[in-house]
Design an enzyme around this catalytic site. Structure first.
Site, short mmCIF file in Angstrom:
data_model
loop_
_atom_site.label_atom_id
_atom_site.label_comp_id
_atom_site.label_asym_id
_atom_site.label_seq_id
_atom_site.Cartn_x
_atom_site.Cartn_y
_atom_site.Cartn_z
N ILE A 111 0.81 -1.22 0.00
CA ILE A 111 0.00 0.00 0.00
C ILE A 111 0.84 1.27 0.00
O ILE A 111 0.29 2.36 0.11
CB ILE A 111 -0.99 0.03 1.19
CG1 ILE A 111 -0.25 -0.19 2.51
CG2 ILE A 111 -2.08 -1.00 1.00
CD1 ILE A 111 -1.17 -0.14 3.72
N VAL B 156 5.54 -0.59 2.63
CA VAL B 156 4.46 -0.67 3.61
C VAL B 156 3.40 -1.61 3.06
O VAL B 156 2.99 -1.49 1.91
CB VAL B 156 3.84 0.72 3.87
CG1 VAL B 156 2.84 0.66 5.01
CG2 VAL B 156 4.94 1.74 4.19
N ASP C 276 9.53 13.30 13.61
CA ASP C 276 9.05 13.54 12.24
C ASP C 276 7.59 14.00 12.26
O ASP C 276 6.76 13.49 11.51
CB ASP C 276 9.20 12.27 11.41
CG ASP C 276 9.13 12.55 9.90
OD1 ASP C 276 9.29 13.72 9.52
OD2 ASP C 276 8.92 11.60 9.13
#
Length: 474
Positions: free
Chosen positions: A212, A220, A333
């Site tokens: 995906i 992922v 992040d």
């Protein structure tokens, strides 16, 4: 984002011979039942005419073949977490229910008039039991896979999910230097090389359903825990990047230490990590799979949220960060793409600790990961970071949510990092002169170059934002 590969499409040519066999049986039965020698023949002590029995038998054979078609088709449908998964689960019970209904009608038309009354009563009870059982089977299959049905009507999957990879290019490694960002070095192989295609295989106990996305760590996947039938997002990172065996062991140890510490986070606004493991040199993290929109979709002019809603979202994120910082975990992040507003209107911070886990696989010193536009000065300079780096990044997110513009925008990564480290951000009132003074002050303090001049804790940032909202509403 385009997936680098897709699951092989199933072949359906085998349905043709099955269908031809069913048609042949259905035509043969009525034809043979009209033969005079069969019409005058009785089947044993029941007295049932042989022509009726043959007709019923051919009907049952054709319905049996129809169920075999449904069974084989269900096994061939892909488990994709959406339409394939739903129809895979529902096809067999629906076929069984339809067959039970057809058998009941056919038995009523053909057999019951020719059997004794006691046999008629017994047959009816059997049919009622079969219909009830298959109806329950359909209901249970439907209820267990309503989530997949929802994804089907949402378009297989939503625009974003916690499993989605970040479309932005991660920051290249930056050498440390007295607040002055150096020219970026080449990106490490741990970021640019992907693991082999794994769709249809397993990682640990998780079945890999489909790819995906791709992120700064690796590929992922959407996965499924077969034990409890739960969908998960699986993020992968190569662990065998060390120059020698000792370094490879150290990399794995750091990776699992970070995964363990991040996995201990338990907060309603932080995506849950279920598991971490390693298989054939590939580290993986299984985490909560969510569907919704990330905040990157509401950061452009013309798509901004109402100011009070945007500030409240940031308050929620700040509270989640405050909790994580008290556990000794820094996100590293924070950006709109890592903050999700789910379909049921919850805020979730994703990818906690991912940047540090990925950096644990590097073989160079002073290597950092993160998204350049949202880095703090100390992070851009390769210095040691703490919770205040997340506050700076969250300040950028709030600036963007309020104005539709990022405070730091360079023509290239070097000029961008120089702005972050050295140049003051444009006043937020340049883009939104109507902002409350308290909110402007909170954003300015969050974006101070020196960590000591920012809010000491994310909770302090959250409280300042709440006060600004209360003052604006008064």
């Amino acid at each position: 984002m385009q997936s680098r590969s897709s699951q092989p499409q199933p072949e359906w040519g085998w349905i043709t011979p099955y269908s031809a066999a069913i048609a042949g049986i259905l035509l043969t039965g009525p034809f043979l039942s009209t033969r005079p020698e069969l019409q005058g023949m009785a089947l044993g002590p029941t007295g049932l005419p042989a022509s009726v029995g043959l007709h019923a038998l051919t009907d049952l054979l054709s319905l049996g073949l129809a169920f075999l078609i449904a069974h084989r088709a269900a096994r061939q449908l892909p488990e994709d977490g959406a339409g394939g998964t739903f129809f895979r689960a529902i096809l067999r019970p629906v076929a069984a229910l339809a067959i039970c209904i057809l058998v009941g009608r056919r038995v009523g038309d053909l057999l019951l008039p020719h059997v004794p009354s006691y046999a008629q009563s017994y047959t009816r009870w059997v049919l009622v039991g079969g219909l009830t059982g298959t109806a329950l089977w359909v209901t249970v299959a439907w209820l267990r896979h309503t989530q997949a049905l929802g994804r089907l009507f949402d378009g297989a999957r939503s625009p974003d999910s916690a499993a989605s990879a970040d479309p932005e290019v991660p920051a290249s490694p930056v050498e440390e230097g007295a607040g002055q960002p150096a020219k970026p070095a080449a990106t490490s192989q741990a970021v640019t090389e992907w693991p082999e295609e794994m769709v249809g295989d397993t990682l640990g106990r998780y079945k890999v359903l489909k790819e995906i996305g791709q992120g700064s760590m690796g590929v992922v996947y959407l996965g499924k825990d077969p034990t409890i039938q739960r969908f998960v997002a699986i993020k992968t990172v190569p662990l065998d990047r060390g120059d020698d065996e000792g370094e490879a062991r150290a990399i794995k140890k750091r990776f699992f230490r970070e995964a363990e510490s991040t996995g201990r986070l338990s907060h309603p606004n932080i995506v849950t990590i279920y598991d971490a493991g390693e298989q054939d040199g590939l580290g993986f993290i299984a985490m909560e799979y969510l569907e919704g929109l990330t905040l990157k979709h509401v950061c452009q002019p013309g798509k901004l949220l109402p100011l009070s809603q945007a500030v409240n979202l940031v308050v929620t994120v700040a509270d989640a960060l405050d909790y994580a910082h008290r556990q000794g975990i820094v996100h590293r992040d924070i950006k709109p793409a890592n903050i999700m507003l789910t379909h049921d209107h919850r805020i979730k911070v994703t990818d906690f600790g991912i940047a540090k886990m990925a950096s644990a696989t590097k073989t160079h010193t002073n290597v950092i990961l993160g998204t350049p536009s949202y880095m703090s000065p100390e992070q851009a300079s390769g210095k040691t970071v703490d919770g205040r780096t997340d506050i700076f990044s969250l300040g950028i997110v709030l600036y963007e949510l309020a104005t539709g513009h990022r405070p730091f925008q360079g023509e290239d990564i070097v000029s961008l990092l120089f702005q972050i480290c050295k140049e003051p951000h444009p006043p937020v009132t340049t883009f939104r002169p109507d902002l409350p003074p308290g909110l402007v002050q909170a954003i300015d303090q969050a974006l101070k170059k020196e960590p000591a001049h920012r809010f000491a804790k994310a909770g302090d940032f959250s409280r300042a934002l709440r006060v600004s909202l209360q003052a604006a509403a008064a």
